[in-house]
Design a protein around this motif. Structure first.
Motif, PDB file in Angstrom:
ATOM      1  N   ARG A 145       8.282 -32.816 -33.946  1.00  0.00           N
ATOM      2  CA  ARG A 145       7.950 -33.992 -33.137  1.00  0.00           C
ATOM      3  C   ARG A 145       6.453 -34.287 -33.193  1.00  0.00           C
ATOM      4  N   GLY A 146       5.626 -33.248 -33.083  1.00  0.00           N
ATOM      5  CA  GLY A 146       4.191 -33.457 -33.127  1.00  0.00           C
ATOM      6  C   GLY A 146       3.733 -34.053 -34.447  1.00  0.00           C
ATOM      7  N   LEU A 147       4.280 -33.522 -35.541  1.00  0.00           N
ATOM      8  CA  LEU A 147       3.925 -34.066 -36.853  1.00  0.00           C
ATOM      9  C   LEU A 147       4.370 -35.511 -36.981  1.00  0.00           C
ATOM     10  N   GLY A 148       5.574 -35.797 -36.478  1.00  0.00           N
ATOM     11  CA  GLY A 148       6.086 -37.158 -36.563  1.00  0.00           C
ATOM     12  C   GLY A 148       5.237 -38.143 -35.786  1.00  0.00           C
ATOM     13  N   MET A 149       4.797 -37.749 -34.582  1.00  0.00           N
ATOM     14  CA  MET A 149       3.982 -38.653 -33.767  1.00  0.00           C
ATOM     15  C   MET A 149       2.672 -38.984 -34.462  1.00  0.00           C
ATOM     16  N   ARG A 150       2.111 -38.030 -35.181  1.00  0.00           N
ATOM     17  CA  ARG A 150       0.831 -38.271 -35.869  1.00  0.00           C
ATOM     18  C   ARG A 150       0.958 -39.329 -36.954  1.00  0.00           C
ATOM     19  N   VAL A 151       2.172 -39.504 -37.476  1.00  0.00           N
ATOM     20  CA  VAL A 151       2.418 -40.524 -38.496  1.00  0.00           C
ATOM     21  C   VAL A 151       2.942 -41.815 -37.874  1.00  0.00           C
ATOM     22  N   LEU A 152       3.927 -41.687 -36.984  1.00  0.00           N
ATOM     23  CA  LEU A 152       4.661 -42.859 -36.521  1.00  0.00           C
ATOM     24  C   LEU A 152       3.893 -43.691 -35.504  1.00  0.00           C
TER      25      LEU A 152
END
Length: 369
Positions: free
Chosen positions: A122-129
């Motif tokens: 989730r953390g990685l995704g938020m940094r992109v999305l």
């Protein structure tokens, strides 16, 4: 009339706290407006949205990869088939394509400012999305000027594309308060003074320093601290710290409680303390104020903006200042009464009807862009 598609693909009931409150309260008010036609795009966990025509995006939001696919691939097709003029994404991420206008609510930049609040995939995704949603949206809605400034500074978005739309709060009890005597007996509170802090057990909520502040108050006048809220692995560290400080008899750390128990806790609390290091808005502060509980809170991020002069503000890095604010609320009857009245007046300024009106104005700006 504007046909608005509401992106609710991300929502798992009971797991999102303030985000779910925002979605449910805002959508209910938008549905009352004659200038809007709504279609709710929901997932398997949600089912049809109450009072709003709904279309299923067949994904399970707890599966992060599946949720992203639903938002980025399936939702744009569904919105096109429905003939939406605009899609409003309510939780910081959004579909990046589609022949409609895009409005995205970015509540905070927790993933960047306090990265421990989002971890793993989730953390990685938020940094992109989140940055991608900010750059591809026609308008961005934020809860506070503090978050607007963060979005401008960190995501390099022009301030002119951002609309500050504060959240609402309303004293709409979901249940009658549980009697104080029953709660005191169940929690072993006796006749002690009670300090309440409704908070998820996450590091940026700064509960570790709140425990340190409680330990600084002499035992003979130390209140009981009750902390209901979303449980996380960080709770084990908090319990260990409480034991080290000798606070086992002074702390009641609860999970989510029933609506009746929560209302009962507000009714018997003599102070509400919110020491968070970072908030996009800080709805718990207003929820305490509207119930007439004197508030002390952090002087960081959006909290001074929300609280105004209706709360005692403290440096959240200072256990001494937190302890001093608690003791003042509990011992200075005149100040506590001033804050009760000021808090109710402050909270009354934040209504969901106003949130809906300003959100609809953001839709109009997006269509005119």
């Amino acid at each position: 009339m504007i046909h608005v598609g509401l992106n609710l693909v991300w929502l798992t009931p009971g797991e999102h706290g303030g985000l779910e409150v925002y979605a449910r309260e805002l959508v209910a008010r938008l549905a009352e407006r004659p200038d809007l036609r709504l279609t709710a795009f929901v997932n398997r966990a949600l089912g049809p949205w109450p009072g709003v025509p709904s279309e299923l995006v067949p994904v399970t939001p707890a599966r992060r990869v599946e949720w992203v696919r639903g938002e980025q691939e399936l939702l744009p097709r569904a919105a096109a088939r429905a003939g939406c003029d605009l899609v409003h994404s309510l939780a910081s991420t959004a579909p990046l394509r589609g022949r409609y206008r895009r409005v995205t609510t970015i509540h905070d930049l927790n993933y960047m400012k306090v990265p421990e609040s989002h971890f793993g995939v989730r953390g990685l995704g938020m940094r992109v999305l989140v940055p991608a949603a900010a750059w591809r949206s026609h308008r961005i809605v934020v809860d506070s000027a503090s978050t607007r400034d963060d979005v401008v500074h960190h995501l390099r978005v022009r301030a002119g594309r951002i609309d500050v739309v504060p959240l609402g709060v309303g004293f709409t009890r979901a249940a009658a308060p549980r009697p104080a005597g029953e709660l005191r007996a169940q929690l072993g509170l006796g006749d002690r003074q009670v300090v309440l802090s409704v908070s998820a057990k996450r590091p940026h909520k700064n509960l570790m320093r709140l425990l340190g502040a409680l330990a600084r108050i002499p035992a003979e006048r130390r209140p009981a601290l009750v902390v209901p809220g979303y449980p996380t692995p960080h709770e084990a560290q908090l319990r260990e710290r409480a034991a080290e400080l000798g606070l086992d008899g002074d702390l009641r750390m609860l999970d989510w409680v029933s609506a009746a128990d929560l209302e009962g806790l507000y009714a018997l609390a003599e102070a509400f303390v919110f020491p968070s290091l970072y908030e996009g808005f800080g709805l718990p502060v207003l929820e305490a104020m509207t119930r007439g509980v004197p508030v002390a809170c952090s002087d960081r991020s959006s909290l001074p903006e929300v609280a105004g002069d209706a709360a005692l503000l403290f440096d959240p890095d200072s256990e001494e200042q937190i302890a001093g604010a608690i003791e003042r609320l509990l011992s200075d009857g005149g100040e506590a009464e001033r804050l009760r009245a000021a808090g109710r007046a402050r909270a009354a300024r934040f209504t969901w009807e106003r949130t809906a009106e300003q959100t609809a104005e953001s839709y109009r700006r997006a269509l005119a862009a």
